[in-house]
Every structure is written in structure tokens, then in C-alpha cells.
Motif scaffolding. Sequence first.
Motif, mmCIF file in Angstrom:
data_model
loop_
_atom_site.group_PDB
_atom_site.id
_atom_site.type_symbol
_atom_site.label_atom_id
_atom_site.label_comp_id
_atom_site.label_asym_id
_atom_site.label_seq_id
_atom_site.Cartn_x
_atom_site.Cartn_y
_atom_site.Cartn_z
ATOM 1 N N PHE A 86 28.838 -1.567 -10.247
ATOM 2 C CA PHE A 86 29.395 -1.435 -11.194
ATOM 3 C C PHE A 86 30.101 -0.046 -11.557
ATOM 4 C CE2 PHE A 86 25.933 -4.284 -11.916
ATOM 5 C CZ PHE A 86 26.577 -5.309 -12.308
ATOM 6 N N SER A 88 29.874 1.782 -14.401
ATOM 7 C CA SER A 88 29.083 2.597 -15.296
ATOM 8 C C SER A 88 27.497 2.253 -14.543
ATOM 9 C CB SER A 88 29.377 2.174 -16.570
ATOM 10 O OG SER A 88 29.453 0.744 -16.786
ATOM 11 N N ASN A 90 25.047 0.231 -14.602
ATOM 12 C CA ASN A 90 24.196 -0.710 -15.244
ATOM 13 C C ASN A 90 23.053 -0.788 -14.743
ATOM 14 O OD1 ASN A 90 25.964 -1.888 -16.982
ATOM 15 N ND2 ASN A 90 27.035 -2.890 -15.413
ATOM 16 N N LEU A 91 22.414 0.329 -14.757
ATOM 17 C CA LEU A 91 20.814 0.700 -14.500
ATOM 18 C C LEU A 91 20.193 0.129 -15.548
ATOM 19 C CD1 LEU A 91 20.756 3.669 -12.360
ATOM 20 C CD2 LEU A 91 20.728 1.518 -11.100
ATOM 21 N N ILE A 92 18.843 -0.562 -15.571
ATOM 22 C CA ILE A 92 18.378 -1.048 -16.576
ATOM 23 C C ILE A 92 17.453 0.238 -17.139
ATOM 24 C CG2 ILE A 92 16.388 -2.390 -17.479
ATOM 25 C CD1 ILE A 92 17.628 -4.652 -15.686
ATOM 26 N N PRO A 93 17.421 0.689 -18.226
ATOM 27 C CA PRO A 93 17.160 2.149 -18.801
ATOM 28 C C PRO A 93 15.544 2.168 -18.841
ATOM 29 C CG PRO A 93 18.237 1.097 -20.613
ATOM 30 C CD PRO A 93 18.245 0.097 -19.371
ATOM 31 N N THR A 94 15.035 0.862 -19.128
ATOM 32 C CA THR A 94 13.436 0.849 -19.370
ATOM 33 C C THR A 94 12.695 0.632 -18.163
ATOM 34 O OG1 THR A 94 14.000 -1.703 -19.887
ATOM 35 C CG2 THR A 94 13.297 -0.073 -21.567
ATOM 36 N N LEU A 95 13.583 0.602 -16.790
ATOM 37 C CA LEU A 95 12.792 0.506 -15.559
ATOM 38 C C LEU A 95 13.142 1.878 -14.856
ATOM 39 C CD1 LEU A 95 13.757 -3.029 -14.572
ATOM 40 C CD2 LEU A 95 11.578 -2.351 -15.476
ATOM 41 N N ASN A 96 12.340 2.190 -13.979
ATOM 42 C CA ASN A 96 12.399 3.341 -13.060
ATOM 43 C C ASN A 96 13.404 3.007 -11.866
ATOM 44 O OD1 ASN A 96 10.713 2.556 -11.058
ATOM 45 N ND2 ASN A 96 9.012 3.578 -12.085
ATOM 46 N N GLU A 99 11.989 0.310 -9.710
ATOM 47 C CA GLU A 99 12.074 -0.912 -10.043
ATOM 48 C C GLU A 99 13.365 -1.633 -10.293
ATOM 49 O OE1 GLU A 99 7.912 0.261 -12.980
ATOM 50 O OE2 GLU A 99 10.061 0.463 -13.747
ATOM 51 N N LEU A 103 14.686 -5.139 -8.257
ATOM 52 C CA LEU A 103 14.859 -6.034 -9.033
ATOM 53 C C LEU A 103 15.229 -7.179 -8.434
ATOM 54 C CD1 LEU A 103 14.931 -5.853 -12.199
ATOM 55 C CD2 LEU A 103 17.297 -5.847 -12.134
ATOM 56 N N THR A 105 13.941 -8.565 -5.895
ATOM 57 C CA THR A 105 12.978 -9.287 -5.280
ATOM 58 C C THR A 105 12.330 -10.210 -6.185
ATOM 59 O OG1 THR A 105 11.608 -7.298 -5.693
ATOM 60 C CG2 THR A 105 12.686 -7.241 -3.779
ATOM 61 N N LEU A 106 12.427 -9.686 -7.715
ATOM 62 C CA LEU A 106 11.641 -10.646 -8.811
ATOM 63 C C LEU A 106 12.212 -12.043 -8.565
ATOM 64 C CD1 LEU A 106 11.523 -8.748 -11.951
ATOM 65 C CD2 LEU A 106 9.684 -9.576 -10.657
ATOM 66 N N TYR A 107 13.455 -12.253 -8.289
ATOM 67 C CA TYR A 107 14.050 -13.662 -8.214
ATOM 68 C C TYR A 107 14.260 -14.061 -6.847
ATOM 69 C CZ TYR A 107 14.959 -11.365 -12.699
ATOM 70 O OH TYR A 107 14.522 -10.436 -13.930
ATOM 71 N N ARG A 150 20.468 -0.801 -5.029
ATOM 72 C CA ARG A 150 20.139 -2.143 -5.636
ATOM 73 C C ARG A 150 20.970 -3.455 -5.320
ATOM 74 N NH1 ARG A 150 20.386 -2.453 -11.978
ATOM 75 N NH2 ARG A 150 22.699 -2.598 -11.483
#
Lengths: 217, 413
Positions: A86, A88, A90-96, A99, A103, A105-107, A150
Motif C-alpha cells: 500500500f 501508506s 497499512n502496517l498494524i500499529p499494535t503488532l511489531n 508480527e 501475519l 501465516t495466521l491464515y 509482508r
Amino acid sequence: MRDLSIVITGLKKAFSHPVLCGIDLNIINGDYVAIVGKSGSGKTTLLNIIGLVEHFDSGTYHFNGARIDNQRDYSELRLSFIGFIFQSYNLIPTLNCRENILLSTLYNKKIPNVMEKYKDLVATLDIESILEQNVQTLSGGEKQRVAIARALLPDPCLIIADEPTGNLDIQNKDIIMGLLRSEQKKGRGILLITHDARAAKEANRCLRLEGGVLHAE
Amino acid sequence: MRNNLFMHAILMVKRTLRNYALLSVTIVFSFSILLGYLTYVDANLYNDYKEIFATSREIIRAYHWGDEGHAFNAWLKRLDKIPDTEYYTYFETNTEFIGYDNIGVTISFLPTGNIPVYMEDKNSPIANDEIVLSAIPERLVSEKQDFSLKKDEAIINESLFYAIAPEGASLPISIRVPILPKGSTVPVLCELQVVGLCADDEHGGNELVLTQTGTVGGFGKIYASQSLLSKLEVELDCYSTVALVVTDNPEAVYAASEPSKYVVSCVFLAQNKALEVIKAQKSVKGIISIVLFVLLAINLYSSFANALNERKFEIGVKRALGAPARSIVFQFLLEAMIIMVVNILISIALVTNILLIIKAVYHYIYAEQWTLFISRHSCYMFTVCSVSLTLVFSLLFSYKTTQVEIVKYLKSE
Ligand SMILES: Nc1ncnc2c1ncn2[C@@H]1O[C@H](COP(=O)(O)OP(=O)(O)OP(=O)(O)O)[C@@H](O)[C@H]1O
Ligand SMILES: [Mg+2]
């Protein structure tokens, strides 16, 4: 590299006013397509439709032979075939960083050699030192490199990049453009949106989005 | 994958604690109010009535004042026909205590060996003339462990003993009490050996206290033997006849009585009345719980909506990267359940602690035994509230993640 075939014909999309008015576009493995156009011309909209996160009004879209319609959720295709970079980040701020990169690999448990690939990516992108860092404290270039890691981790055959170098200095731009080039050489299809003429020249095919249709440059 | 998502949900709860803070406060606050209200009401009812239910409903105590006791005696006769019913009677009279102007005493002349029972109606929320809070068997506090008394022996209550005995005196001591024989104006003085002590009345009825003039005053009790009367060959002038009935059919015993002619105190009547009050409280509790439940639900709805708003970006990114909707639903279902369960447990702990503090306050400040108590009915209501709200809001919360439009929440420039 897995096969990639995107065939779009006569695709239309309107919000309050028509944005895309008959897009024709084909992308296969190893294609490097750049799309340029004025702000508000509908580049991001087109990219979101191709990336299967936005619906379109009419026309046809075939992804690897499957006809895309607006009824279904294509999360599985997104997960295993498409890598989104993206503008901007679009990294998830609550994950380092680690992580965020891992991401998918979770799904998706079926990514081959995922940890190996993770180490490779981290090394190539030179982000080893920031893996445990909070993404909000990263510099723009670092963020974009994490976002790229990612996107590439699940081994996508299509990379969609929306102005990936928009906020970056020349040095970082070069790193990222070089990376896209090398990914293209591995056989991935690349769809790049950019305002930057120099970046657009990197592509094998450069298209201008104007008046809702694509013109060759 | 499920396992991974489970760990991920826990991780996300930890990472977004601040986002959940307001929701958590809402949950803890509301559930604490609900649980606190239920237990406080229950505990108060329980403590108001625990003495009533502590004594057996089989005890009935009746007394008749004076000697024209035809109705009373007829009732006692009728008791013989009621199955599983036993009773004994004794005389009771009031007199003053020689040498102490401010001390009055009640003397009971017991048939030997029977434990007397007194009725307590102080501090009772439902006490009135007929209904007595509870029947309390007399408790011995000295070495002597039974009420078998010889002709000139007596048992007196503790504070009477401390009021009249010389300092450091030990049992037995002798006392003299005047008894007024029938038809006479001159009391007979009888000398009694105090061989045992019984407890003061639980609510202080027989406690002898220092009066304003600096002397000890109050009302004491003396238990003497029935055989004393025959030994003295007196018939009492002013007395009442007490009947203590122990029966498996208290309703029948009460129905056979004529409460307008003599005083009948029944534990079972008090218990029935208490049960009525508790039942009435139950519906009040139900209504208030429903009101709290609705307020809680409205609160939770908006708090969960807020919590979700803060997470829409995360959802959008995950979905754009290919997370299936069901995985997101699963993650948020878990998160909501964790938040609900943890906070409900916190409220339970909080309420328990507050109630323990109240208990301590009652204990140290009012010197009262306040028992923590929650009824099955309240437990049931609280469980229903907790489980239903947890399920409904977890499901709603996680379902709402599917409504998040991916593109809308991605950051774009
Ligand atoms: N969700 C939406 N609702 C209404 N209009 C929209 C929406 N998304 C985009 N548009 C409109 O569609 C047009 C194309 O938007 P789009 O974001 O695709 O432009 P763009 O070419 O990516 O521009 P830029 O180069 O500035 O990023 C714009 O006029 C925009 O206002
Ligand atoms: Mg754009």
C-alpha cells in the motif's frame, strides 16, 4: 512460480460519478505494468478491484480462469495469489514488525518453507535490526520495507503496489524499485501505480489512466 | 490454525488493552452494581431473618397471665390429641431483688431437667405483638451443663451475677429472693444457692447496666426448681403459666389455640412471614435486575461498538491481506469472550471484597455478625445475565466484523 492470468474487459465502476469507464487489461507471469494518471483518475480504485477488495459495476474480470463476481468473498485468492503493497504501508500499529510480516501465516498454513523465506526477506530488505520494534516508531523507508516483506512472504504471483515510493527518498526508492524488478524476474506479475516518471520507466508496459480508460504511453 | 488464532486473540487483547479499557470499566462497573445489589439485598435479608430460620419451626411458646386459665388449660388438653406433640409448663413471676432498688428479676420455676426457651423479638423487621422473631434455647455458660436443679438451687444470668456477686466471688453464692404467696401481702424470703450461670438474652434484654445514679439496674432472670414452691408450700399470687410446646404439627397446635385469650408465640408463623417478605423482595429484585440488565446491555452495545471502531483498520488490513471473514470473526469472538469473562470475574472479586469490608465494619464497629449470603435465585439471575450478555455481545461484536468494508478502512492518501 505459479501461473498468473488476469483478463479484464470493459470493466466499469462509478461512485457518485463514473470513475472507470471500460478498462481492458491483461496481466500474466513476468509482466511489469505501470499505471500513471492524474490524481483522482481512479488508479487506486482500479487497483482495489484487481486486488479483489472492491466491487465493480459491469464488465468481466477473470482471475486465473475464474470469473470474479461481486457476490463472493475472494479472501482465499487474496491470501495465496496477491501481495498488496500500500501507498501508506497499512502496517498494524499494535503488532511489531515481525508480527506484521508473519501475519499471513495466521491464515495460510500452506506457505512452503515459510520460515526460510522469512529469513531471506528480512536479510534482503535489511530489516533484521528492527524486527521487534513497534511499527509506529519506524521511518517511512523502514515501514515500506516491512510492508513489502509482508506482501512477499506468502509467495504471491501478483504484486500490487500503490505508489510504493510515494513518501520515500531517492535511496529508498531505488532499493524498492530494484526489489520489484527482481521479483518480476522471478516470474511474478507486477502492477505498479506511480506518479514518478522514473519509476514508470522501469516497467515493461506503461499505461495512462485517463477519462476512465487505459491508454498506452 | 485455531490454536494460532487463539494465541493471536490473546495477544491482541493484550496489545489493545487501552482500547478495551473503557469497555472493561463499563463491564466491571455494571456487573459489580448488579452483583453487589443482589448480594447486598440477599445478605441483608438473610441477616435480618437468620435467627428466625436458625431456630426450629417446631417450637411454640405460650403463656397465660393470672390464674383464671381455663382456656389455656383446655388448649393444653387438646394438644394431647395432636400427634408428635410434647409440652411442659412452668410458672414465672416477677419480683424485686433484695438490696438492689434498680434490679428486677423474673423467676421461672422449672420442672427438673428441661431446657427453657425464651423468645426474642427485638431488632426484628417483622416483629409485632403476636409474631416473635425466634425461639432461643437458654444457654449455660458456667460449669454446670444442665437445668436439673435441686429444691434450693438456682441458675441466674451472667450479668445479674456480676452485678450482685462480691468481686472475685465464685459459684456457688447464695441469694435471697422475695416471693409473694397467694392472698398475702408479706413476701416469703427464700434463700437460693446459685449453682450455674446462663447467657444474657441475645439482644441485651437481661443485661444489667449502670444507671444514671451510678448503681446497677435492669432486669435479671433466675431459674429455680418447681419443687421449691411445694417446699415453701406457697401458691404464687402474681404469676404467669408458660407452656413450651415442641411439635411436628405447629400449624395444628396454633390452630387449636385461642391467641386472643393468651399469648402464643410461634416460630413457624415468623418464618412464614419472613418467607413472604423474602418472596416480595424477590420480585422487586427481579424487576431491578431487569432494569440493570437493560441498562447494562445498552452500555455494552455502545462500548463494544466503540471498541470495534478502533479496530476497523486492523480488520481492513487483515482482510485485504487475505484473512477469511470467519478467522476474523473467530478472533473477535474470542477477544470479546476473554474481555467479558475476565471482567465479570474481576467484578465478582471486587464485590466480594467490598462485602467483606462491610462485614468487617459490622463486626468491628457495630459488633454484629453480618453473614455474606447470596440466594440461589440471585446466583441464577446473575449467571443468566452474565452468560446471556457474554454470548450475545461476543456474537454481535464478532459478527459486526464482517460488516467492515475493507477498502473504507485502509489508509489511503
Ligand atoms: N468510496 C468512494 N466513494 C465515493 N467516491 C469515491 C470512493 N473512492 C474513490 N472515489 C472517487 O473516485 C475517484 C477516483 O479515486 P481514486 O482514489 O481511485 O483516485 P486515484 O487515481 O487513486 O488518485 P490519487 O492519485 O490521488 O491517489 C475520485 O474522484 C474519488 O473521489
Ligand atoms: Mg490513489
